[in-house]
Scaffold this motif. Structure first.
Motif, PDB file in Angstrom:
ATOM      1  N   ASN A 461       0.827  -1.211   0.000  1.00 42.55           N
ATOM      2  CA  ASN A 461       0.000   0.000   0.000  1.00 42.55           C
ATOM      3  C   ASN A 461       0.857   1.256   0.000  1.00 42.55           C
ATOM      4  N   HIS A 462       1.872   1.304   0.838  1.00 38.48           N
ATOM      5  CA  HIS A 462       2.703   2.511   0.922  1.00 38.48           C
ATOM      6  C   HIS A 462       3.537   2.711  -0.345  1.00 38.48           C
ATOM      7  N   ILE A 463       4.069   1.637  -0.888  1.00 32.23           N
ATOM      8  CA  ILE A 463       4.906   1.781  -2.083  1.00 32.23           C
ATOM      9  C   ILE A 463       4.071   2.163  -3.292  1.00 32.23           C
ATOM     10  N   VAL A 464       2.916   1.548  -3.435  1.00 27.47           N
ATOM     11  CA  VAL A 464       2.045   1.878  -4.568  1.00 27.47           C
ATOM     12  C   VAL A 464       1.607   3.332  -4.497  1.00 27.47           C
ATOM     13  N   GLN A 465       1.346   3.832  -3.296  1.00 25.95           N
ATOM     14  CA  GLN A 465       1.001   5.250  -3.160  1.00 25.95           C
ATOM     15  C   GLN A 465       2.150   6.146  -3.605  1.00 25.95           C
ATOM     16  N   GLN A 466       3.377   5.761  -3.289  1.00 26.68           N
ATOM     17  CA  GLN A 466       4.528   6.583  -3.634  1.00 26.68           C
ATOM     18  C   GLN A 466       4.770   6.658  -5.140  1.00 26.68           C
ATOM     19  N   ILE A 467       4.476   5.586  -5.868  1.00 31.23           N
ATOM     20  CA  ILE A 467       4.771   5.573  -7.305  1.00 31.23           C
ATOM     21  C   ILE A 467       3.561   5.961  -8.149  1.00 31.23           C
ATOM     22  N   GLY A 468       2.481   6.392  -7.489  1.00 33.53           N
ATOM     23  CA  GLY A 468       1.331   6.870  -8.246  1.00 33.53           C
ATOM     24  C   GLY A 468       0.410   5.777  -8.732  1.00 33.53           C
ATOM     25  N   GLY A 469       0.243   4.716  -7.950  1.00 34.62           N
ATOM     26  CA  GLY A 469      -0.666   3.645  -8.326  1.00 34.62           C
ATOM     27  C   GLY A 469       0.053   2.469  -8.956  1.00 34.62           C
ATOM     28  N   PRO A 470      -0.681   1.385  -9.175  1.00 34.66           N
ATOM     29  CA  PRO A 470      -0.058   0.181  -9.746  1.00 34.66           C
ATOM     30  C   PRO A 470       0.525   0.388 -11.137  1.00 34.66           C
ATOM     31  N   ASP A 471       0.052   1.415 -11.869  1.00 36.15           N
ATOM     32  CA  ASP A 471       0.589   1.662 -13.209  1.00 36.15           C
ATOM     33  C   ASP A 471       1.804   2.574 -13.192  1.00 36.15           C
ATOM     34  N   GLY A 472       2.266   3.002 -11.996  1.00 32.77           N
ATOM     35  CA  GLY A 472       3.525   3.736 -11.869  1.00 32.77           C
ATOM     36  C   GLY A 472       3.517   5.106 -12.519  1.00 32.77           C
ATOM     37  N   GLN A 473       2.505   5.905 -12.251  1.00 33.34           N
ATOM     38  CA  GLN A 473       2.432   7.231 -12.868  1.00 33.34           C
ATOM     39  C   GLN A 473       3.588   8.138 -12.433  1.00 33.34           C
ATOM     40  N   ASN A 474       4.094   7.934 -11.233  1.00 30.90           N
ATOM     41  CA  ASN A 474       5.152   8.825 -10.720  1.00 30.90           C
ATOM     42  C   ASN A 474       6.560   8.278 -10.924  1.00 30.90           C
ATOM     43  N   LEU A 475       6.700   7.162 -11.613  1.00 33.51           N
ATOM     44  CA  LEU A 475       8.031   6.590 -11.816  1.00 33.51           C
ATOM     45  C   LEU A 475       8.987   7.541 -12.543  1.00 33.51           C
ATOM     46  N   PRO A 476       8.537   8.283 -13.585  1.00 38.18           N
ATOM     47  CA  PRO A 476       9.475   9.205 -14.249  1.00 38.18           C
ATOM     48  C   PRO A 476      10.023  10.283 -13.336  1.00 38.18           C
ATOM     49  N   GLU A 477       9.352  10.547 -12.219  1.00 39.46           N
ATOM     50  CA  GLU A 477       9.812  11.592 -11.309  1.00 39.46           C
ATOM     51  C   GLU A 477      10.878  11.085 -10.341  1.00 39.46           C
ATOM     52  N   LEU A 478      11.059   9.802 -10.261  1.00 38.48           N
ATOM     53  CA  LEU A 478      12.055   9.243  -9.345  1.00 38.48           C
ATOM     54  C   LEU A 478      13.448   9.363  -9.940  1.00 38.48           C
ATOM     55  N   THR A 479      14.439   9.439  -9.058  1.00 38.36           N
ATOM     56  CA  THR A 479      15.822   9.443  -9.523  1.00 38.36           C
ATOM     57  C   THR A 479      16.218   8.028  -9.929  1.00 38.36           C
ATOM     58  N   ILE A 480      17.328   7.923 -10.628  1.00 38.97           N
ATOM     59  CA  ILE A 480      17.774   6.601 -11.065  1.00 38.97           C
ATOM     60  C   ILE A 480      18.150   5.736  -9.867  1.00 38.97           C
ATOM     61  N   THR A 481      18.667   6.344  -8.802  1.00 44.83           N
ATOM     62  CA  THR A 481      18.977   5.586  -7.589  1.00 44.83           C
ATOM     63  C   THR A 481      17.709   5.060  -6.939  1.00 44.83           C
ATOM     64  N   GLN A 482      16.658   5.877  -6.913  1.00 45.03           N
ATOM     65  CA  GLN A 482      15.397   5.429  -6.330  1.00 45.03           C
ATOM     66  C   GLN A 482      14.768   4.310  -7.157  1.00 45.03           C
ATOM     67  N   LEU A 483      14.865   4.426  -8.476  1.00 45.43           N
ATOM     68  CA  LEU A 483      14.358   3.339  -9.324  1.00 45.43           C
ATOM     69  C   LEU A 483      15.122   2.051  -9.050  1.00 45.43           C
ATOM     70  N   LEU A 484      16.422   2.183  -8.904  1.00 46.72           N
ATOM     71  CA  LEU A 484      17.251   1.014  -8.629  1.00 46.72           C
ATOM     72  C   LEU A 484      16.871   0.391  -7.291  1.00 46.72           C
ATOM     73  N   GLU A 485      16.649   1.222  -6.294  1.00 43.50           N
ATOM     74  CA  GLU A 485      16.262   0.709  -4.975  1.00 43.50           C
ATOM     75  C   GLU A 485      14.883   0.067  -5.008  1.00 43.50           C
ATOM     76  N   LEU A 486      13.972   0.637  -5.795  1.00 41.84           N
ATOM     77  CA  LEU A 486      12.633   0.048  -5.915  1.00 41.84           C
ATOM     78  C   LEU A 486      12.707  -1.324  -6.580  1.00 41.84           C
ATOM     79  N   VAL A 487      13.464  -1.418  -7.656  1.00 39.64           N
ATOM     80  CA  VAL A 487      13.628  -2.716  -8.338  1.00 39.64           C
ATOM     81  C   VAL A 487      14.247  -3.731  -7.383  1.00 39.64           C
TER      82      VAL A 487
END
Length: 966
Positions: A461-487
């Motif tokens: 629930n918390h992670i999905v809220q951070q990335i803008g829903g299950p479709d990842g609307q906010n993923l482009p706003e994350l830094t490359i380090t944050q994307l790496l940590e999420l993966v």
């Protein structure tokens, strides 16, 4: 008495004779229980068990030598007869006024043992009492040994433990029956099984039964009388143990005693309400006070247990024994409830069977309303709530901490990083629950499923809220380090869940979604975990997060590609620092600049992703492929002169070695599948192949800068009149060789030995091509169709022979230090010897056939058009009038030439390939020369034009070639 009958004897006084022991025999040994019950009908089971018990007692009586004493004393020791009055012989017909009564013997003033026997009296020395005591001691010792073996049976296998448990159960059954039968000869207490003793005395039997029933009633009343004091004592123990080291074991001990009170009350209500001589209201009135007292104590115990369950996580890690005691306190109530439920069901089945036989039969109880305190349901619910609150509190804490520590511009990034850190900590605790908490709980608690479900629900629930829903609307706003940590986090979560619950790995479809809904993990009775619902919720979270992983991975790879290109553009576009070692080897900072970035980037990715991550493989392949692409596009920029060629060759060699070391280190630290290893090997091998080929290419490209001054100084003088008439000692060839020697010394200083060999090979090829090129250029300059170019053709041919010998001798002299040159010397100088022989044939100085050497020339150039032009130019130099003849000769041999050395367009295309260094092939040099030729040849212009157009097509355009020459 039955035991005596089993020995073949009679009742006391039955035989008027003296010693009858000789008529008794030891009973046969019993078969094992397993053999005894084979094909035994259920209705005969009790009879067979009774026979076995009689046999056991009979064998014991025989082996202990107690038969005579049993016949004389009736199995009663002196200490059991002391308290009875003994009537006189006159009292056989009943008591009369004249009968005398003996004084009653009492045990007053004497010590009584734990079983009611006198200690130190005459009866204590009776053999029967001694043997019975021995029997009890032996049985107690055997059971103690069995119990100790069970406790020490950790090392035993499951099958051995099960066999031992079965044996103990069977032994307990036999010992229980033995204990019942020994009452006939030990304490004389009448039981349900002594009816055969009183069969001939019905009045006495009724009296004894009435006495026994009255004794039972008094014992039960005594139990009810002690309930208040027992509850008060248990309360004192419960509260007295609070905040002590023995708190949890105290709760367990209190629970074990308390559940006995509940069992007695539940069974009492169930039995009394099922009997016709009791009214339900009367039973309730009698039991209400006790029930209220006992069940209020149960509520207090439940509150203490729930409070302990609230700290289950810390208690399991800091005090596992206390956690086990707390769980056992819960399980005591559950076992009692399950046992009572089984008993009630069996009673109902028996009653139904009885009704089928006798319709007038009534139910055997079962009308009670009391239920055992429900501990497990409350404990499981408390655990679930506390687990969920533990996750919620952790995320609430990181939210508050991130908001306090971060500035406004960086608050979002700090919050996302803190959430992933909290989620990682919660997932890590799944292993703690599995390895430390789970052993403290019974398997059916499924403690790991409760914790994992809570972690999955809260974290997703918390992670999905951070990335803008299950479709990842906010993923482009994350830094490359944050994307790496999420993966990395999703991969870690998936690996942990599928390792703990292997069945989740294959579940791709789930029964429902759990976006905002808390998973319902308990069965309808709330006493057990519904594993089907638990795995379904875990599978849904696992699949949903894996889709988030795919989206984040794609965004991460796009960013990695962009970042890699940006950095490589910067490295290849900037000026490199030139260095020279103490040994004189030339290098630049290119290798360090490229790999300082790539190493840091790969190390960052490797540290954040798991050792088996597919994203790591993909990222590595992207970085390596873009390094290869950038190298291919920018490599020629480093070949500006002789020194830069040498430095580039050294740099590219080091870069290949660096790549190999980097990949080897990556393989050692990661755990890739065979397919992934093959993928990364293929990508890295391509990059290393480019570096290696570029290193060789750079080393071989030095011929361009070596022959630039040679062409300026020697090329313009070669084959001129002075060369023919005055330079009789092959001075120009000697000058060329000395120049090559000077450059050779520089190359040995600037480059590694291996690359020096590659450079010398290219210099040898360039020497022969240079010599042939100068000769063909003289043919282009010669305009006369009647006179030879040379003043004296024989002298010119002799001078060529000397030049060829001087150049070949130089390279032959290098063979001892460069053995690999030997196989190439003959091949390269074959060009010059073929040209010299064709000119000798054209001048009429050789008896060889022109066709033979035209075939040799065709094999080198593999193009009939080039062969015609070269042969025509050679005839034009020494016999211009026969030039048309040689053209026609070559045309007549065209089919033969094509058959022996067919045209290969790939050879022409190789000029644009990295494996070939420009300026080292005869056909390439000839095409460049003839495409811009303006000399009129004694053939049709259309034929020449057709050949030239064909060259333009196959060789990538003559205009480019001409531009390069200019």
């Amino acid at each position: 008495a039955s035991a005596v009958s089993g020995l073949g004897g009679t009742f006391p006084g039955a035989s008027p004779h003296g010693d009858d022991s000789k008529y008794y025999e030891r009973p046969d040994d019993l078969p094992s229980i397993k053999e005894a019950v084979v094909d035994l009908p259920l209705v005969d089971f009790e009879k067979r068990a009774q026979d076995r018990a009689i046999n056991i007692v009979s064998t014991w009586l025989f082996d202990a030598g107690l038969i005579d004493e049993l016949l004389v004393n009736g199995g009663l020791g002196m200490n059991q007869r002391q308290g009875r009055s003994v009537p006189s012989a006159a009292g056989a017909g009943g008591m009369s006024s004249n009968s005398t009564v003996t004084s009653e013997r009492t045990s007053e003033g004497q010590e009584i043992g734990p079983r009611g026997f006198l200690v130190g009296g005459a009866g204590a020395e009776h053999k029967m009492d001694k043997e019975v005591s021995k029997l009890r001691t032996m049985v107690s010792r055997d059971l103690s040994i069995i119990n100790a073996r069970l406790n020490d049976g950790v090392a035993a296998s499951g099958l051995e433990v099960q066999e031992l448990v079965n044996a103990v159960s069977a032994t307990q059954d036999d010992i229980g029956r033995l204990r019942e039968l020994t009452t006939y000869i030990s304490d004389g207490t009448a039981t349900d099984r002594d009816e055969f003793l009183l069969a001939r005395y019905p009045h006495l039997r009724r009296a004894i039964n009435a006495r026994r029933n009255i004794g039972r009633c008094f014992r039960e009343l005594e139990f009810f009388a002690f309930i208040p004091s027992t509850c008060e004592r248990l309360r004192d123990e419960l509260h007295g143990g609070e905040w002590t080291a023995e708190e949890w074991s105290t709760i367990r001990n209190v629970s074990m005693e308390h559940v006995e009170l509940e069992v007695m009350l539940v069974e009492a209500e169930n039995s009394m309400k099922g009997a016709h001589n009791f009214n339900d209201a009367v039973v309730d009135s009698f039991l209400d006070g006790h029930v209220q007292n006992v069940w209020e104590l149960g509520e207090e115990i439940r509150m203490r247990i729930i409070a302990g369950m609230g700290d289950a996580f810390e208690l399991s890690t800091t005090n596992p024994a206390g956690m086990v005691a707390l769980v056992e306190a819960v399980e005591v109530y559950e076992r009692a409830a399950e046992s009572f439920e089984r008993k009630r069901k069996m009673q109902k089945v028996a009653a139904q069977m009885m009704k089928a036989v006798r319709p007038s039969a009534t139910d055997a109880g079962g009308g009670g309303k009391l239920r055992f305190t429900n501990m497990r349901a409350a404990a499981l619910e408390q655990l679930y709530q506390d687990f969920e609150m533990r996750g919620v509190d952790m995320f609430r804490g990181v939210h508050e901490s991130a908001a306090d520590d971060a500035e406004e511009d960086d608050a979002a990034n700090q919050q996302f990083t803190a959430i992933l850190r909290a989620a990682t900590e919660l997932v890590t605790e799944i292993d703690i629950v599995k390895n430390q908490m789970k052993p403290c709980f019974a398997p059916h608690w499924h403690i790991e499923a409760l914790w994992s479900s809570c972690v999955a629900h809260v974290c997703s629930n918390h992670i999905v809220q951070q990335i803008g829903g299950p479709d990842g609307q906010n993923l482009p706003e994350l830094t490359i380090t944050q994307l790496l940590e999420l993966v990395a986090w999703v991969e870690y979560f998936r690996e942990t869940i599928e390792e703990t619950f292997p069945e989740v790995a294959s579940m791709r479809d789930t029964k429902k979604t759990y976006f905002e809904e808390r998973p319902e993990l308990f069965d309808s009775d709330k006493r057990s975990v519904n594993m089907q619902n638990a795995t379904d919720s875990l599978a849904w979270v696992n699949n949903m997060l894996w889709e988030v992983h795919r989206l984040a991975q794609e965004e991460f790879l796009v960013r990695t590609r962009s970042q890699t290109d940006e950095w490589l553009d910067k490295v290849y576009g900037s000026d490199t620092v030139k260095n020279q070692s103490n040994e004189g080897k030339l290098t630049t900072s290119l290798c360090e600049d490229v790999y300082s970035f790539s190493s840091v980037q790969l190390r960052t990715i490797r540290e954040r992703l798991s050792k088996k991550s597919d994203a790591l493989i993909l990222a590595v392949c992207i970085i390596l492929s873009h390094m290869r692409s950038k190298q291919v596009h920018a490599r020629n920029n480093f070949l500006e002169d002789l020194e830069t060629c040498c430095a580039a060759s050294n740099d590219f060699t080091r870069m290949s070695e660096k790549c190999e070391d980097m990949i080897a280190e990556l393989m050692d630290q990661c755990e890739f599948s065979e397919d992934m290893v093959a993928t990364i090997d293929a990508t890295s091998n391509e990059l290393m192949a480019v570096y290696s080929s570029d290193a060789v290419y750079s080393a071989r490209s030095v011929h361009i800068y070596v022959f630039d001054p040679i062409e300026e100084e020697i090329g313009v003088r070669l084959f001129e009149e002075q060369w023919e008439a005055e330079l009789v000692d092959n001075d120009l060839a000697l000058s060329l060789v000395r120049t090559l020697e000077d450059f050779h010394e520089d190359l040995e200083q600037y480059m590694d030995n291996f690359m020096v060999v590659k450079s010398v090979m290219s210099l040898m090829s360039a020497t022969t091509i240079f010599y042939a090129k100068c000769l063909l250029q003289r043919a282009e300059m010669h305009r006369s169709n009647k006179k030879p170019y040379f003043g004296d053709v024989r002298t010119a041919l002799d001078r060529m022979t000397g030049d060829i010998r001087v150049m070949r001798d130089y390279f032959d002299g290098l063979v001892p230090t460069m053995p690999s040159l030997k196989k190439n010397i003959e091949k390269d100088f074959e060009i010059l010897t073929t040209i010299h022989e064709l000119m000798s044939i054209a001048a009429g100085f050789s008896v060889s056939e022109a066709e033979d050497f035209i075939l040799v020339l065709q094999k080198r150039v593999r193009d009939v058009g080039i062969t015609k032009h070269i042969a025509g130019d050679l005839w034009h130099l020494v016999q211009p009038t026969e030039e048309r003849y040689v053209w026609e000769l070559v045309e007549s041999m065209e089919e033969q030439l094509v058959a022996i050395a067919p045209v290969d367009d790939a050879l022409a295309l190789e000029v644009n390939d990295r494996s070939y260094v420009k300026g080292l092939r005869l056909d390439e040099m000839a095409v460049k020369l003839y495409v811009k030729s303006r000399r009129n040849r004694p053939v049709k212009a259309t034929a020449v034009e057709s050949i030239v157009n064909n060259w333009r097509t196959n060789w990538g355009g003559g205009d480019e070639v001409a531009a390069e020459e200019e």
